[in-house]
Design a protein around this motif. Structure first.
Motif, PDB file in Angstrom:
ATOM      1  N   GLY A  60      48.605  38.878  43.393  1.00 39.47           N
ATOM      2  CA  GLY A  60      49.100  38.277  44.632  1.00 39.47           C
ATOM      3  C   GLY A  60      48.804  36.793  44.676  1.00 39.47           C
ATOM      4  N   TYR A  61      47.670  36.402  44.090  1.00 37.86           N
ATOM      5  CA  TYR A  61      47.298  34.986  44.073  1.00 37.86           C
ATOM      6  C   TYR A  61      48.154  34.197  43.079  1.00 37.86           C
ATOM      7  CZ  TYR A  61      43.406  36.470  46.912  1.00 37.86           C
ATOM      8  OH  TYR A  61      42.650  36.991  47.935  1.00 37.86           O
ATOM      9  N   SER A  62      48.727  34.897  42.116  1.00 38.50           N
ATOM     10  CA  SER A  62      49.676  34.244  41.220  1.00 38.50           C
ATOM     11  C   SER A  62      50.926  33.835  41.987  1.00 38.50           C
ATOM     12  CB  SER A  62      50.041  35.191  40.070  1.00 38.50           C
ATOM     13  OG  SER A  62      50.979  34.595  39.204  1.00 38.50           O
ATOM     14  N   ARG A  63      51.367  34.721  42.889  1.00 37.68           N
ATOM     15  CA  ARG A  63      52.514  34.393  43.758  1.00 37.68           C
ATOM     16  C   ARG A  63      52.168  33.191  44.647  1.00 37.68           C
ATOM     17  NH1 ARG A  63      55.013  37.458  40.813  1.00 37.68           N
ATOM     18  NH2 ARG A  63      55.891  39.479  41.414  1.00 37.68           N
ATOM     19  N   LEU A  64      50.958  33.234  45.201  1.00 38.63           N
ATOM     20  CA  LEU A  64      50.538  32.181  46.118  1.00 38.63           C
ATOM     21  C   LEU A  64      50.448  30.842  45.391  1.00 38.63           C
ATOM     22  CD1 LEU A  64      49.605  31.789  49.065  1.00 38.63           C
ATOM     23  CD2 LEU A  64      47.262  32.202  48.289  1.00 38.63           C
ATOM     24  N   GLY A  65      49.874  30.855  44.193  1.00 38.91           N
ATOM     25  CA  GLY A  65      49.772  29.619  43.419  1.00 38.91           C
ATOM     26  C   GLY A  65      51.126  29.062  43.054  1.00 38.91           C
ATOM     27  N   ALA A  66      52.056  29.937  42.651  1.00 37.86           N
ATOM     28  CA  ALA A  66      53.393  29.485  42.271  1.00 37.86           C
ATOM     29  C   ALA A  66      54.126  28.855  43.454  1.00 37.86           C
ATOM     30  CB  ALA A  66      54.195  30.660  41.719  1.00 37.86           C
ATOM     31  N   ALA A  67      53.963  29.457  44.637  1.00 39.34           N
ATOM     32  CA  ALA A  67      54.627  28.920  45.828  1.00 39.34           C
ATOM     33  C   ALA A  67      54.062  27.550  46.201  1.00 39.34           C
ATOM     34  CB  ALA A  67      54.481  29.897  46.993  1.00 39.34           C
ATOM     35  N   HIS A  68      52.749  27.418  46.178  1.00 33.76           N
ATOM     36  CA  HIS A  68      52.125  26.119  46.483  1.00 33.76           C
ATOM     37  C   HIS A  68      52.566  25.060  45.465  1.00 33.76           C
ATOM     38  CE1 HIS A  68      49.663  26.985  49.889  1.00 33.76           C
ATOM     39  NE2 HIS A  68      48.953  27.938  49.284  1.00 33.76           N
TER      40      HIS A  68
ATOM     41  N   ALA B 264      54.041  35.277  49.931  1.00 36.32           N
ATOM     42  CA  ALA B 264      52.827  35.319  49.107  1.00 36.32           C
ATOM     43  C   ALA B 264      51.587  35.448  49.992  1.00 36.32           C
ATOM     44  CB  ALA B 264      52.734  34.072  48.236  1.00 36.32           C
ATOM     45  N   GLU B 265      51.569  34.719  51.099  1.00 36.76           N
ATOM     46  CA  GLU B 265      50.435  34.814  52.029  1.00 36.76           C
ATOM     47  C   GLU B 265      50.333  36.219  52.633  1.00 36.76           C
ATOM     48  OE1 GLU B 265      51.344  31.595  54.633  1.00 36.76           O
ATOM     49  OE2 GLU B 265      50.098  30.151  53.537  1.00 36.76           O
ATOM     50  N   ARG B 266      51.495  36.805  52.919  1.00 36.88           N
ATOM     51  CA  ARG B 266      51.505  38.166  53.466  1.00 36.88           C
ATOM     52  C   ARG B 266      50.996  39.159  52.418  1.00 36.88           C
ATOM     53  NH1 ARG B 266      50.567  41.456  57.506  1.00 36.88           N
ATOM     54  NH2 ARG B 266      52.010  43.198  57.670  1.00 36.88           N
ATOM     55  N   THR B 267      51.374  38.937  51.155  1.00 36.95           N
ATOM     56  CA  THR B 267      50.916  39.798  50.062  1.00 36.95           C
ATOM     57  C   THR B 267      49.395  39.785  49.974  1.00 36.95           C
ATOM     58  OG1 THR B 267      52.933  39.331  48.788  1.00 36.95           O
ATOM     59  CG2 THR B 267      51.060  40.217  47.572  1.00 36.95           C
TER      60      THR B 267
ATOM     61  N   ALA C  50      47.275  38.865  52.262  1.00 30.34           N
ATOM     62  CA  ALA C  50      46.665  39.412  53.485  1.00 30.34           C
ATOM     63  C   ALA C  50      46.618  40.940  53.437  1.00 30.34           C
ATOM     64  CB  ALA C  50      47.455  38.950  54.704  1.00 30.34           C
ATOM     65  N   LEU C  51      47.681  41.558  52.906  1.00 29.63           N
ATOM     66  CA  LEU C  51      47.732  43.010  52.831  1.00 29.63           C
ATOM     67  C   LEU C  51      46.851  43.566  51.725  1.00 29.63           C
ATOM     68  CD1 LEU C  51      51.569  43.616  53.325  1.00 29.63           C
ATOM     69  CD2 LEU C  51      49.760  44.350  54.871  1.00 29.63           C
ATOM     70  N   LYS C  52      46.734  42.814  50.627  1.00 28.12           N
ATOM     71  CA  LYS C  52      45.982  43.302  49.466  1.00 28.12           C
ATOM     72  C   LYS C  52      45.141  42.172  48.899  1.00 28.12           C
ATOM     73  CE  LYS C  52      45.364  46.681  46.385  1.00 28.12           C
ATOM     74  NZ  LYS C  52      44.708  47.954  46.750  1.00 28.12           N
ATOM     75  N   PRO C  53      44.051  41.798  49.572  1.00 26.09           N
ATOM     76  CA  PRO C  53      43.261  40.631  49.141  1.00 26.09           C
ATOM     77  C   PRO C  53      42.550  40.822  47.808  1.00 26.09           C
ATOM     78  CG  PRO C  53      42.190  41.793  50.956  1.00 26.09           C
ATOM     79  CD  PRO C  53      43.546  42.392  50.819  1.00 26.09           C
ATOM     80  N   ASP C  54      42.440  42.068  47.337  1.00 28.13           N
ATOM     81  CA  ASP C  54      41.762  42.295  46.056  1.00 28.13           C
ATOM     82  C   ASP C  54      42.742  42.460  44.894  1.00 28.13           C
ATOM     83  OD1 ASP C  54      42.838  44.668  46.934  1.00 28.13           O
ATOM     84  OD2 ASP C  54      41.135  45.902  46.343  1.00 28.13           O
ATOM     85  N   TRP C  55      43.995  42.093  45.105  1.00 24.59           N
ATOM     86  CA  TRP C  55      45.034  42.201  44.067  1.00 24.59           C
ATOM     87  C   TRP C  55      45.229  40.832  43.427  1.00 24.59           C
ATOM     88  CZ3 TRP C  55      50.932  42.228  44.595  1.00 24.59           C
ATOM     89  CH2 TRP C  55      51.534  42.798  43.469  1.00 24.59           C
ATOM     90  N   ALA C  56      44.776  40.667  42.207  1.00 23.85           N
ATOM     91  CA  ALA C  56      44.769  39.352  41.561  1.00 23.85           C
ATOM     92  C   ALA C  56      46.163  38.747  41.465  1.00 23.85           C
ATOM     93  CB  ALA C  56      44.149  39.466  40.170  1.00 23.85           C
TER      94      ALA C  56
END
Length: 422
Positions: A72-80, A59-62, A64-70
């Motif tokens: 991706g933060y859903s993946r990051l939130g789910a992982a946390h 998720a962090e890599r996602t 980092a590669l596409k910081p303007d892709w909303a």
């Protein structure tokens, strides 16, 4: 090859074979290491396996590669959230919503993360937590799919959401035990076999003397599950964007017919932004620029259409149309006979793509215009008189071939001089 591996990963994910999905997504990443969607997909597969540390890394890599892709933060939130770090989950979901405020998945995830952040912590390994941890292993999905009593539940989206919620948060199992389907899966994971009762409701064999399990109630509103691979959503969005692009094109066509060219350009431009796999939007905008006399803009759009068409292996007729339109614009810009060379060459290229009668006519017109312009550029009555006099001298000397040569040149310089013709 990366797309093929990605498609296999999507299929495995949809079938609940998350270990296999991880492997396919990893293969795809090896071939396309900068593709943010692949990391997003693998993050979802890791989360479905309860491997939240790996899910967080992807998720962090996602992001980092596409910081303007909303999403991706859903993946990051789910992982946390899976790792029990609710504050960071809240932060991730809020960042996603800042980019896409209407995203329902992010809204639901944020509400869930805030609830988790405010809830008191329970001792790990106690009560439903300990039992619920049995749901975190990858064997859950294969067991449910293999058992004839439970495999049908995997076709029911609300139940799949409940299972994923229990995988993510074992303590949530208790809130779903009012659902008979969850009771059946629990007994399956505990290794207790069911016996059929006279009323048709299954019950654990070891508990025949106990009251039957509670009658199935409507499932509680499922919390947001771990997101599925992005391609499932992207395919739907892709279709919607194509449909929206077609509507924009139709609106542009209507505006073009009304000669409302500025509005037509707006619609075609929007269509191009929605769908870059259809070059007809570009050629249509080029046609508007041509009508407006904006020939340079028309030529740029035609070049763009041809280049993109080659990449997409577009229909040769469409590419021919773009080249013919460019040739028309070049002919309109021509100020000298030499300027027509580029237009003539472009029309010839268009005809090699598709032999269209209209394009052939435009080529003939361009060649005729070039010839007429050459004659105009060559016209010079003064030089014509000089050549006529030279012809007269050679005629007097009975040097007739030389006389013909000079009279011919005089005619080229002034075709309407009757003395030279005589």
């Amino acid at each position: 090859m990366a797309d093929e591996a990605k498609a296999k990963g999507n299929a495995a994910f949809a079938a609940g074979r998350f270990e296999e999905a991880v492997q396919h997504f990893s293969d795809a990443i090896a071939l396309a290491p900068d593709n943010h969607v692949l990391y997003s997909n693998r993050s979802a597969a890791y989360a479905s396996l309860g491997r939240y540390a790996e899910a967080l890394g992807d998720a962090e890599r996602t992001v980092a590669l596409k910081p303007d892709w909303a999403k991706g933060y859903s993946r990051l939130g789910a992982a946390h959230l899976g790792l029990g770090d609710a504050p960071k989950a809240v932060e991730a979901y809020e960042k996603g919503l800042a980019l896409e405020p209407s995203n329902e998945a992010l809204k639901s995830g944020l509400a869930q993360a805030r609830q988790a952040a405010s809830a008191p912590r329970r001792p790990v390994g106690s009560g439903a937590d300990a039992v619920g941890k049995m749901f975190q292993g990858p064997e859950l999905w294969s067991k449910v799919a293999a058992d004839p009593t439970t495999r049908g539940y995997l076709d029911q989206p609300d139940f799949v959401q409940m299972l994923r919620e229990v995988q993510r948060k074992p303590s949530s199992l208790n809130s779903y035990l009012s659902d008979q389907r969850m009771v059946q899966v629990l007994t399956l994971m505990l290794g207790i076999k069911f016996q059929n009762q006279s009323n048709g409701a299954p019950e654990p064999a070891a508990a025949q003397s106990n009251p039957p399990p509670p009658k199935q109630q409507p499932a509680a509103k499922a919390r947001e599950p771990e997101p599925e691979p992005m391609e499932v959503t992207e395919e739907e969005e892709h279709k919607e964007r194509k449909a929206s692009a077609q509507k924009e094109k139709e609106a542009g066509n209507a505006a073009y017919k009304r000669k409302d060219f500025d509005i037509a350009i707006q619609h075609y431009t929007t269509a191009m932004e929605l769908d870059d796999e259809d070059i007809s939007y570009i050629t249509n905008r080029a046609a508007v620029y041509l009508e407006m006399g904006k020939f340079d803009e028309c030529i740029k759009d035609c070049d763009k259409a041809v280049e993109r068409g080659r990449e997409l292996h577009a229909d040769f007729k469409i590419i021919s149309r773009a080249l013919a339109r460019k040739g028309t614009a070049l002919a309109k810009l021509a100020k000298s006979s030499q300027d027509y060379d580029a237009a003539i060459e472009t029309f010839q290229k268009a005809l090699t793509e598709h032999r269209n009668p209209d394009t052939l006519k435009k080529l003939n017109d361009a060649e005729r215009a070039k010839k007429e312009l050459e004659q105009q550029e060559y016209y010079d009555p003064g030089i014509a008189d000089e050549e006529r006099e030279k012809g007269n001298e050679f005629f007097k000397q009975q040097k007739y071939p030389e006389a013909v040569k000079h009279y011919t040149e005089a005619l080229r310089r002034n075709p309407k001089d009757p003395r030279v013709i005589c």
